[in-house]
Design a protein around this motif. Structure first.
Motif, PDB file in Angstrom:
ATOM      1  N   GLU A  99       0.819  -1.196   0.000  1.00 32.90           N
ATOM      2  CA  GLU A  99       0.000   0.000   0.000  1.00 32.90           C
ATOM      3  C   GLU A  99       0.866   1.264   0.000  1.00 32.90           C
ATOM      4  O   GLU A  99       2.030   1.233   0.399  1.00 32.90           O
ATOM      5  CB  GLU A  99      -0.940   0.021   1.207  1.00 32.90           C
ATOM      6  CG  GLU A  99      -0.229   0.059   2.557  1.00 32.90           C
ATOM      7  CD  GLU A  99       0.086  -1.313   3.118  1.00 32.90           C
ATOM      8  OE1 GLU A  99       0.451  -1.391   4.305  1.00 32.90           O
ATOM      9  OE2 GLU A  99      -0.018  -2.311   2.351  1.00 32.90           O
ATOM     10  N   GLY A 100       0.279   2.374  -0.424  1.00 33.01           N
ATOM     11  CA  GLY A 100       1.013   3.624  -0.414  1.00 33.01           C
ATOM     12  C   GLY A 100       0.342   4.696  -1.234  1.00 33.01           C
ATOM     13  O   GLY A 100      -0.644   4.462  -1.942  1.00 33.01           O
ATOM     14  N   LYS A 101       0.898   5.874  -1.137  1.00 38.61           N
ATOM     15  CA  LYS A 101       0.382   7.027  -1.873  1.00 38.61           C
ATOM     16  C   LYS A 101       1.178   7.200  -3.160  1.00 38.61           C
ATOM     17  O   LYS A 101       2.409   7.239  -3.150  1.00 38.61           O
ATOM     18  CB  LYS A 101       0.490   8.277  -1.012  1.00 38.61           C
ATOM     19  CG  LYS A 101       0.132   9.558  -1.742  1.00 38.61           C
ATOM     20  CD  LYS A 101       0.411  10.760  -0.853  1.00 38.61           C
ATOM     21  CE  LYS A 101       0.210  12.057  -1.626  1.00 38.61           C
ATOM     22  NZ  LYS A 101       0.517  13.236  -0.794  1.00 38.61           N
ATOM     23  N   PHE A 102       0.476   7.320  -4.298  1.00 39.28           N
ATOM     24  CA  PHE A 102       1.093   7.524  -5.604  1.00 39.28           C
ATOM     25  C   PHE A 102       0.562   8.826  -6.196  1.00 39.28           C
ATOM     26  O   PHE A 102      -0.559   9.260  -5.886  1.00 39.28           O
ATOM     27  CB  PHE A 102       0.767   6.371  -6.562  1.00 39.28           C
ATOM     28  CG  PHE A 102       1.435   5.064  -6.212  1.00 39.28           C
ATOM     29  CD1 PHE A 102       2.491   4.586  -6.973  1.00 39.28           C
ATOM     30  CD2 PHE A 102       1.004   4.300  -5.137  1.00 39.28           C
ATOM     31  CE1 PHE A 102       3.100   3.380  -6.676  1.00 39.28           C
ATOM     32  CE2 PHE A 102       1.601   3.093  -4.825  1.00 39.28           C
ATOM     33  CZ  PHE A 102       2.660   2.635  -5.598  1.00 39.28           C
ATOM     34  N   GLY A 119       6.740  -2.898 -10.204  1.00 34.77           N
ATOM     35  CA  GLY A 119       5.936  -1.737  -9.841  1.00 34.77           C
ATOM     36  C   GLY A 119       6.038  -1.307  -8.401  1.00 34.77           C
ATOM     37  O   GLY A 119       5.077  -0.763  -7.848  1.00 34.77           O
ATOM     38  N   GLY A 120       7.179  -1.513  -7.785  1.00 31.91           N
ATOM     39  CA  GLY A 120       7.318  -1.064  -6.407  1.00 31.91           C
ATOM     40  C   GLY A 120       7.302   0.443  -6.283  1.00 31.91           C
ATOM     41  O   GLY A 120       6.744   0.997  -5.327  1.00 31.91           O
ATOM     42  N   ILE A 121       7.881   1.142  -7.259  1.00 31.05           N
ATOM     43  CA  ILE A 121       7.932   2.605  -7.254  1.00 31.05           C
ATOM     44  C   ILE A 121       7.183   3.175  -8.452  1.00 31.05           C
ATOM     45  O   ILE A 121       6.387   4.097  -8.319  1.00 31.05           O
ATOM     46  CB  ILE A 121       9.392   3.095  -7.282  1.00 31.05           C
ATOM     47  CG1 ILE A 121      10.156   2.578  -6.064  1.00 31.05           C
ATOM     48  CG2 ILE A 121       9.439   4.623  -7.350  1.00 31.05           C
ATOM     49  CD1 ILE A 121       9.719   3.147  -4.748  1.00 31.05           C
ATOM     50  N   ARG A 138       5.356   6.291  -6.686  1.00 32.92           N
ATOM     51  CA  ARG A 138       5.166   6.208  -5.236  1.00 32.92           C
ATOM     52  C   ARG A 138       5.793   7.427  -4.559  1.00 32.92           C
ATOM     53  O   ARG A 138       6.903   7.869  -4.902  1.00 32.92           O
ATOM     54  CB  ARG A 138       5.790   4.928  -4.692  1.00 32.92           C
ATOM     55  CG  ARG A 138       5.511   4.706  -3.195  1.00 32.92           C
ATOM     56  CD  ARG A 138       6.191   3.450  -2.701  1.00 32.92           C
ATOM     57  NE  ARG A 138       5.613   2.229  -3.245  1.00 32.92           N
ATOM     58  CZ  ARG A 138       4.596   1.562  -2.702  1.00 32.92           C
ATOM     59  NH1 ARG A 138       4.021   2.033  -1.599  1.00 32.92           N
ATOM     60  NH2 ARG A 138       4.147   0.452  -3.262  1.00 32.92           N
ATOM     61  N   GLN A 139       5.084   7.939  -3.562  1.00 30.42           N
ATOM     62  CA  GLN A 139       5.558   9.097  -2.810  1.00 30.42           C
ATOM     63  C   GLN A 139       6.190   8.658  -1.487  1.00 30.42           C
ATOM     64  O   GLN A 139       6.237   7.478  -1.145  1.00 30.42           O
ATOM     65  CB  GLN A 139       4.394  10.055  -2.551  1.00 30.42           C
ATOM     66  CG  GLN A 139       3.708  10.525  -3.813  1.00 30.42           C
ATOM     67  CD  GLN A 139       4.668  11.224  -4.764  1.00 30.42           C
ATOM     68  OE1 GLN A 139       5.167  12.306  -4.469  1.00 30.42           O
ATOM     69  NE2 GLN A 139       4.932  10.620  -5.914  1.00 30.42           N
ATOM     70  N   GLY A 140       6.634   9.622  -0.739  1.00 31.10           N
ATOM     71  CA  GLY A 140       7.282   9.324   0.539  1.00 31.10           C
ATOM     72  C   GLY A 140       8.778   9.590   0.445  1.00 31.10           C
ATOM     73  O   GLY A 140       9.319   9.940  -0.600  1.00 31.10           O
ATOM     74  N   GLY A 146      14.988   5.026   2.494  1.00 32.14           N
ATOM     75  CA  GLY A 146      15.013   3.663   2.003  1.00 32.14           C
ATOM     76  C   GLY A 146      13.650   3.187   1.548  1.00 32.14           C
ATOM     77  O   GLY A 146      12.599   3.683   1.978  1.00 32.14           O
ATOM     78  N   ALA A 147      13.671   2.209   0.670  1.00 30.48           N
ATOM     79  CA  ALA A 147      12.444   1.644   0.113  1.00 30.48           C
ATOM     80  C   ALA A 147      12.116   0.331   0.809  1.00 30.48           C
ATOM     81  O   ALA A 147      12.999  -0.500   1.057  1.00 30.48           O
ATOM     82  CB  ALA A 147      12.608   1.424  -1.387  1.00 30.48           C
ATOM     83  N   ASP A 148      10.857   0.136   1.107  1.00 32.94           N
ATOM     84  CA  ASP A 148      10.379  -1.070   1.781  1.00 32.94           C
ATOM     85  C   ASP A 148      10.318  -2.220   0.763  1.00 32.94           C
ATOM     86  O   ASP A 148       9.628  -2.129  -0.260  1.00 32.94           O
ATOM     87  CB  ASP A 148       8.994  -0.798   2.364  1.00 32.94           C
ATOM     88  CG  ASP A 148       8.513  -1.902   3.296  1.00 32.94           C
ATOM     89  OD1 ASP A 148       8.943  -3.060   3.124  1.00 32.94           O
ATOM     90  OD2 ASP A 148       7.695  -1.605   4.182  1.00 32.94           O
TER      91      ASP A 148
END
Length: 682
Positions: A99-102, A119-121, A138-140, A146-148
């Motif tokens: 999950e996340g904000k894009f 499609g992780g980012i 992906r935002q953040g 670092g990337a999860d």
């Protein structure tokens, strides 16, 4: 900002005109939902709208916030405007870690989408699958913090069965590799839990692979792993900043078998393949080999590494730059009794170090391994500080110039402190022994140069062994403060320091315990030990042996012509200081036999004289009975005999005697007392 007084909170969020925190609070704490015919979930407050026309009627025709339940739903969106926010609730299900904000960005994202096929980012829309017109990004703060790894689908679902010593789970290697390969990603953070991989992952230059902690993130390998791979992880290639691996554990499924051949032949856990790599806060358990390197990976730092391995926890060679090692802890982690027996069977060294220019080692322990540390013949130079070789000793040095300090203990009867056969080593260690060993505890041979200054040999057991034995070659032994502690009541037949073929100096040897009963000799040396300088040593009630520097030899006394019948040796002692042998010889000629009247006497030297112009000699003495004349003599360059004659040259040593039997009477026999000094052969 537009006048928002006439809009509901939902409308304000939809328009994108609230601040970031307000939008996040609204998304995370909704009181209602809106569903469009296309399946996109819209969150509002206090109302339910069933179609897009109603959304428009609600005054949010410039909608900017979309919440999709999955990647598939998000990718099915069409005609998204640049800057539109899409919240995705999960990859395939809500809350699965993806999950996340894009935000949708228009433009050519082909290269970035190609670098991120999972499609992780970078998540392209179905209508533009290659991202040539735009994609969801992906935002953040992943570029900084670092990337999860879960964004690419990594699952910590491996379940280990301790009864069968194996387990099962998802192969996460493709997902981890995809995350590391994504454009813009420099750090990938693994989740807590047990993560299985089935093939090698390369942590390339300028990349970081990091777990939560070494205790909570565990990488597992089992017998389905690609055994032809060169490693489980490597650190890229080249002479720039290599990959970094941090805060994780690597564990290996191994059978509990009494047969070594049943072990699964996994590749090394980590192969350091690039310069300036970093291995930090890593635990490796039940590996065949832990961390290896055979290429120029100089500048690498290995800190806070602990683990257990059957064929060695560390094996490093070929580093043309410095290497840094700190807090290395090798033990028997997660090993059964059978596994420990394989680790300790003496087949492999636990830590092997070859070429590492300017090596810096600070802190560490190798526990219960008979071959704890090996410095190979091609080892270069450096310092090893605060090293503890516990329970088995096991220091083996073949080459290099190193300062080594720390401690070692012997609690196993088949262990030794170590063997030094080459190199130039300053050894300042506290060595202790608590069992009845049978071998010499510190063995020095070959071309080794060893400085024992600051070393303490604590062997108060009844084990009758040499503490230090020089066995062959021509090593250099230096000491300015060696301390020795032995049982004050035990009778020892083997001298504590036995030198053969040695050069150097032993000064300030200190027996720390006073001898109260029984025997014990501190030092002896054989005839081929030369250039030994001894001074200022303290035996403290023990038999000094040769601590005073003098050693005995048995010369052969003969005549230059004819044969002597009988001679008696009283004293023959010598010592070597700075390459010069000095000695004293006292003997009696009882019966000259057939020796010619004009013959000179010959006495074999303890050590051969130097040849050529390097020979320097001085001989003096006196015949102590009759006629009491002064003596002189000579030593030929490169010779092995001392010749003795009258000092005034008026007669030879042996004269005609009317009654030869009179020479058998002590009071009438010739008695010779000779002192000599000469340079010995190198």
């Amino acid at each position: 900002m537009a006048d928002l007084s006439g809009f509901t909170p939902a409308q304000k969020v939809a328009r994108g005109e609230l601040n970031e925190q307000a939008r996040e609070d609204w998304v995370n704490n909704p009181s209602g939902t809106v569903t469009t015919p296309g399946g996109t979930v819209l969150k509002t407050v206090g109302q339910v709208v069933t179609d897009a026309e109603a959304v428009i009627a609600a005054g949010v025709s410039d909608l900017r916030v979309v919440v999709a339940p999955s990647y598939a739903v998000a990718q099915a969106l069409t005609s998204l405007e640049d800057g539109r926010v899409v919240h995705i609730s999960g990859g395939t299900s809500v809350g699965d870690g993806r999950e996340g904000k894009f935000i949708y960005h228009a433009g050519d994202f082909t290269a970035k989408v190609t670098s991120d096929p999972l499609g992780g980012i970078y998540l392209p829309l179905s209508e533009d699958s290659d991202g040539s017109e735009g994609c969801l990004v992906r935002q953040g703060g992943w570029k900084v913090s670092g990337a999860d790894a879960r964004w690419w689908g990594v699952l910590a679902d491996f379940v280990y069965n301790p009864a069968t010593f194996t387990g099962d789970g998802t192969d996460n290697q493709p997902m981890i590799a995809a995350a590391l390969a994504t454009t813009g990603v420099t750090k990938v953070i693994l989740p807590a839990g047990h993560v299985m991989v089935d093939d090698k992952t390369s942590v390339a230059q300028f990349k970081v692979l990091e777990g939560q902690t070494e205790a909570s993130t565990v990488i597992w390998v089992k017998d389905t792993f690609n055994l032809s791979a060169t490693a489980i992880f490597d650190t890229g290639s080249g002479l720039a900043a290599g990959g970094q691996i941090r805060n994780l554990e690597i564990n290996h499924c191994q059978p509990d078998s009494a047969t070594r051949g049943d072990l699964v032949a996994y590749p090394p856990a980590i192969d350091v393949t690039a310069a300036f790599s970093v291995i930090e806060d890593v635990t490796i358990k039940r590996a065949i080999k832990g961390v290896v390197s055979s290429t120029n990976a100089g500048g690498t730092q290995i800190r806070c590494l602990k683990g257990s391995a059957f064929n060695g926890l560390l094996d490093i060679d070929g580093w043309e730059h410095s290497g840094f090692f700190e807090d290395i802890d090798s033990g028997v982690y997660d090993m059964t009794a059978n596994m420990i027996a394989h680790r300790n069977d003496g087949t492999y060294y636990d830590v092997t170090l070859g070429r590492i220019d300017d090596m810096k080692w600070k802190g560490g322990i190798v526990f219960r391994h008979p071959k704890a540390l090996r410095l190979k013949s091609n080892a270069t130079f450096g310092e090893i500080n605060a090293l503890n070789l516990d329970d088995y000793g096991g220091l083996y040095v073949e080459g290099g110039r190193f300062k080594i300090n720390g401690s070692m203990t012997l609690g196993q009867t088949d262990g030794i402190w170590g063997s030094i056969s080459g190199g130039s080593i300053d050894l300042a260690m506290k060595m202790s022994q608590s069992v009845l060993n049978t071998d010499s505890l510190l063995q020095i041979s070959g071309s080794a140069e060893v400085d024992l200054s600051g070393t303490e040999l604590n062997a108060e057991t009844a084990a009758d062994v040499h503490l230090v034995e020089v066995t062959s070659g021509a090593p250099v032994i230096n000491d300015a403060g060696l301390r020795i502690k032995r049982s004050p009541t035990t009778a020892y037949t083997k001298e504590f320091l036995k030198l053969a073929g040695a050069t150097g100096s032993l000064t300030g040897i200190h027996m720390m315990s006073r001898k109260t009963s029984g025997s014990g000799t501190v030092l002896t040396s054989t005839a081929d030990a030369r250039h030994i300088h001894l001074a200022g040593n303290y035996a403290n009630g023990w038999t000094e042996g040769q601590l005073n520097g003098w050693r005995s030899w048995t010369p052969t006394i003969s005549a230059t012509s004819g044969t002597l019948n009988s001679t008696s040796l009283n004293t023959a002692q010598y010592r070597v200081i700075d390459g010069m042998a000095e000695g004293k010889l006292n003997f009696r000629m009882d019966d000259k036999g057939t020796a010619a009247a004009d013959a000179q006497l010959l006495a074999t030297l303890p050590l051969a004289a130097a040849s050529g112009t390097g020979n320097e000699s001085h001989i003096s003495g006196r015949e102590m009975a009759s006629p009491g004349a002064n003596l002189s003599g000579r030593i030929e360059a490169g010779g092995s005999n001392l010749s003795i004659a009258w000092a005034d040259g008026t007669a030879q040593i042996i004269t005609t005697v009317s009654d030869p039997s009179a020479l058998n009477v002590i009071t009438d026999a010739y008695r010779y007392d000779v002192s000599f000094r000469y340079r010995v052969a190198a």
